[in-house]
Write an enzyme that holds these catalytic residues in place. Structure first.
Site, PDB file in Angstrom:
ATOM      1  N   GLU A 118     -14.655 -26.170  13.423  1.00 27.51           N
ATOM      2  CA  GLU A 118     -14.439 -26.035  11.971  1.00 27.51           C
ATOM      3  C   GLU A 118     -14.840 -27.305  11.217  1.00 27.51           C
ATOM      4  OE1 GLU A 118     -10.483 -23.601  11.314  1.00 27.51           O
ATOM      5  OE2 GLU A 118     -11.914 -23.329   9.686  1.00 27.51           O
ATOM      6  N   TYR A 167     -16.082 -22.015  18.920  1.00 29.19           N
ATOM      7  CA  TYR A 167     -15.097 -21.670  17.901  1.00 29.19           C
ATOM      8  C   TYR A 167     -15.103 -20.153  17.757  1.00 29.19           C
ATOM      9  CZ  TYR A 167     -12.925 -21.205  13.309  1.00 29.19           C
ATOM     10  OH  TYR A 167     -12.114 -20.826  12.260  1.00 29.19           O
ATOM     11  N   ASP A 218     -11.521 -23.561  20.273  1.00 27.71           N
ATOM     12  CA  ASP A 218     -10.492 -22.762  19.609  1.00 27.71           C
ATOM     13  C   ASP A 218     -10.769 -21.303  19.930  1.00 27.71           C
ATOM     14  OD1 ASP A 218      -8.830 -21.360  17.949  1.00 27.71           O
ATOM     15  OD2 ASP A 218      -9.500 -22.309  16.087  1.00 27.71           O
ATOM     16  N   ASN A 242      -8.716 -18.797  19.408  1.00 23.73           N
ATOM     17  CA  ASN A 242      -8.058 -17.947  18.410  1.00 23.73           C
ATOM     18  C   ASN A 242      -7.282 -16.783  19.009  1.00 23.73           C
ATOM     19  OD1 ASN A 242      -7.890 -18.564  15.612  1.00 23.73           O
ATOM     20  ND2 ASN A 242     -10.126 -18.586  15.511  1.00 23.73           N
ATOM     21  N   ASP A 268      -4.386 -28.191  10.994  1.00 23.36           N
ATOM     22  CA  ASP A 268      -3.299 -27.336  11.490  1.00 23.36           C
ATOM     23  C   ASP A 268      -3.333 -27.216  13.026  1.00 23.36           C
ATOM     24  OD1 ASP A 268      -5.669 -25.965  11.059  1.00 23.36           O
ATOM     25  OD2 ASP A 268      -4.737 -24.170  10.233  1.00 23.36           O
TER      26      ASP A 268
END
Length: 253
Positions: free
Chosen positions: A34, A103, A144, A146, A244
């Site tokens: 990101e 990602y 990540d 997710n 985050d």
DNA sequence: ATGGTAGTGGGACTA
């Protein structure tokens, strides 16, 4: 060799925190997700000053991934998945180890277009690994993902079951990637602890430790014997104006 | 089912 993954949620907004972290914590390789910036506007200089080689696959406002390495890259590949128009993958080889930084899409609610895109993305990555990596390859897949893999990986499995990041469909899809013989490095050293890597900005989630483990470092079986430690560093998540997500780190000999 | 926050870029979208 210390390898880390960190979704920084904008590399420019997090530059100060990121540089301070790297100064205090010597890492050999760090995979970022990101970035939210195009290649031309990536802040290369401060990382180079810290001794890092930088490989970027950036995008305006959304997505974007990079690998930083103190050792030189011997190979860099961008967009390893054919239909990757969203700048979510970059692979680099460092000292004989192939490092694939991904990602994965956040997805959407069941039945929505982004939901199907996410499931397709897991399958495409699984196929890429099957086609391009041999069992004897020294390979690290990190980033990540997710999705939280198991009940232990979320703060409240009953509440979160069926929500984005903890749906049966995505958990099944990610398991297809793990079953390629990859090792979930964190669980080698922390088998049954509740450990999270992401906490929602909203509702004081971090203070209440209402998080999920959605960032992973997986290593191929050829690297298993070299795996010396793996952990999540909560320190940067405590800072004001931080991402985050917080970094996951694995140590190889 | 909704809202809560954050980044980008100066509104709506993604997460």
């Amino acid at each position: 060799m210390k390898i880390a993954t960190w979704n920084v949620n904008s590399v420019r907004a997090r530059l100060e925190i990121l540089l301070n972290y790297l100064k205090a914590n010597p890492l050999d390789v760090i995979a970022l997700q990101e970035l939210k910036v195009v290649d031309e506007q990536f802040p290369y200089e401060p990382f180079k000053e810290l001794g890092y080689n930088v490989a970027v696959n950036g995008q305006k406002a959304y997505n974007g991934v990079a690998i930083l390495s103190k050792l030189p890259f011997t190979e860099i590949k961008r967009d390893v998945i054919e239909s990757d128009r969203e700048k979510r993958t970059i692979q680099a080889e460092v000292s004989g180890i192939k490092i694939l930084n991904v990602y994965f899409p956040h997805g959407g609610l069941k039945g929505e277009e982004r939901f199907f895109f996410k499931l397709e993305f897991y399958k495409m990555l699984e196929n890429y690994i099957k086609r391009n990596l041999l069992e004897e390859d020294k390979f690290v897949l990190l980033g990540d993902f997710n999705v939280a893999r198991a009940e232990i990986d979320v703060w409240d499995p009953e509440l979160l079951r069926g929500t984005i990041g903890f749906m049966d469909e995505e958990r099944k899809a990610i398991e297809g990637i793990f079953e390629l013989g990859l090792i979930d490095s964190l669980r080698v050293f922390h088998e049954s602890e509740k450990i999270f890597t992401w906490w929602d900005y909203r509702a004081s989630s971090f203070r209440k430790n209402e998080g999920m483990r959605i960032d992973y470092i997986l290593v191929s079986s050829a690297l298993k014997e070299t795996l010396k430690n793996a952990f999540v560093d909560l320190t940067p998540r405590k800072l004001q104006g931080t991402s985050d997500h917080t970094p996951v780190i694995a140590e190889l000999t």
